[in-house]
Design a protein around this motif. Sequence first.
Motif, PDB file in Angstrom:
ATOM      1  N   GLU A 109     -22.443 -89.315  28.604  1.00  0.00           N
ATOM      2  CA  GLU A 109     -23.511 -90.476  29.126  1.00  0.00           C
ATOM      3  C   GLU A 109     -22.807 -91.223  30.392  1.00  0.00           C
ATOM      4  N   MET A 110     -21.903 -91.341  30.467  1.00  0.00           N
ATOM      5  CA  MET A 110     -21.088 -92.086  31.787  1.00  0.00           C
ATOM      6  C   MET A 110     -21.380 -91.340  32.773  1.00  0.00           C
ATOM      7  N   PHE A 111     -20.865 -89.950  32.692  1.00  0.00           N
ATOM      8  CA  PHE A 111     -21.183 -88.844  33.804  1.00  0.00           C
ATOM      9  C   PHE A 111     -22.490 -88.928  34.380  1.00  0.00           C
ATOM     10  N   THR A 112     -23.379 -88.713  33.370  1.00  0.00           N
ATOM     11  CA  THR A 112     -24.979 -88.607  33.855  1.00  0.00           C
ATOM     12  C   THR A 112     -25.332 -90.201  34.528  1.00  0.00           C
ATOM     13  N   GLU A 113     -25.098 -91.269  34.056  1.00  0.00           N
ATOM     14  CA  GLU A 113     -25.276 -92.481  34.490  1.00  0.00           C
ATOM     15  C   GLU A 113     -24.637 -92.721  36.042  1.00  0.00           C
ATOM     16  N   ALA A 114     -23.350 -92.199  36.180  1.00  0.00           N
ATOM     17  CA  ALA A 114     -22.943 -92.454  37.546  1.00  0.00           C
ATOM     18  C   ALA A 114     -23.560 -91.180  38.582  1.00  0.00           C
ATOM     19  N   ASP A 131     -29.966 -91.236  43.036  1.00  0.00           N
ATOM     20  CA  ASP A 131     -30.784 -92.218  43.481  1.00  0.00           C
ATOM     21  C   ASP A 131     -30.661 -93.114  44.617  1.00  0.00           C
ATOM     22  N   ASN A 132     -29.305 -93.402  44.569  1.00  0.00           N
ATOM     23  CA  ASN A 132     -28.957 -94.273  45.984  1.00  0.00           C
ATOM     24  C   ASN A 132     -28.723 -93.580  47.247  1.00  0.00           C
ATOM     25  N   LYS A 133     -28.225 -92.202  47.114  1.00  0.00           N
ATOM     26  CA  LYS A 133     -27.869 -91.404  48.374  1.00  0.00           C
ATOM     27  C   LYS A 133     -28.416 -90.199  48.398  1.00  0.00           C
ATOM     28  N   GLY A 134     -29.379 -89.880  47.474  1.00  0.00           N
ATOM     29  CA  GLY A 134     -30.041 -88.595  47.693  1.00  0.00           C
ATOM     30  C   GLY A 134     -29.033 -87.276  47.373  1.00  0.00           C
ATOM     31  N   GLU A 135     -29.362 -86.147  47.563  1.00  0.00           N
ATOM     32  CA  GLU A 135     -28.837 -85.018  47.320  1.00  0.00           C
ATOM     33  C   GLU A 135     -28.192 -84.306  48.324  1.00  0.00           C
ATOM     34  N   ASP A 136     -28.343 -84.577  49.523  1.00  0.00           N
ATOM     35  CA  ASP A 136     -27.821 -84.112  51.002  1.00  0.00           C
ATOM     36  C   ASP A 136     -26.370 -84.717  50.932  1.00  0.00           C
ATOM     37  N   VAL A 137     -25.595 -84.175  51.536  1.00  0.00           N
ATOM     38  CA  VAL A 137     -24.122 -84.174  51.799  1.00  0.00           C
ATOM     39  C   VAL A 137     -24.022 -85.066  52.999  1.00  0.00           C
TER      40      VAL A 137
END
Length: 111
Positions: free
Chosen positions: A72-77, A83-89
């Motif tokens: 649960e904590m892994f999924t939340e983090a 959500d805040n930085k997107g999937e781009d590196v």
Amino acid sequence: MSDYKERNENEIFTKVLKAGRRTYFFDVRETKAGDYYLTITESKKSFHDNGEASFEKHKIYLYKEDFKQFGEMFTEASDFIIDNKGEDVISERHDKDFKAKTFTIDSEDEL
């Protein structure tokens, strides 16, 4: 029994994720009491000034009574990060336009 032999005899299941200079090992092991637990190992290859390679390893031991909360904590983090930085590196070590590459080989293609 040697430490190496003892560590490898209690491995039940292993998966390996190679990610650039890092490799992640997901190992299911067995306790002396016969129960299972998970170890997650990060192995990072680095080079000394003389050019000799070495591996820095970090390990997490995760027991089944903690799986649900850990998940649960892994999924939340991870959701928070995406959500805040997107999937781009975003990193000084990667090109601005860095994208993971995947390859597909058709059975008719020659290697």
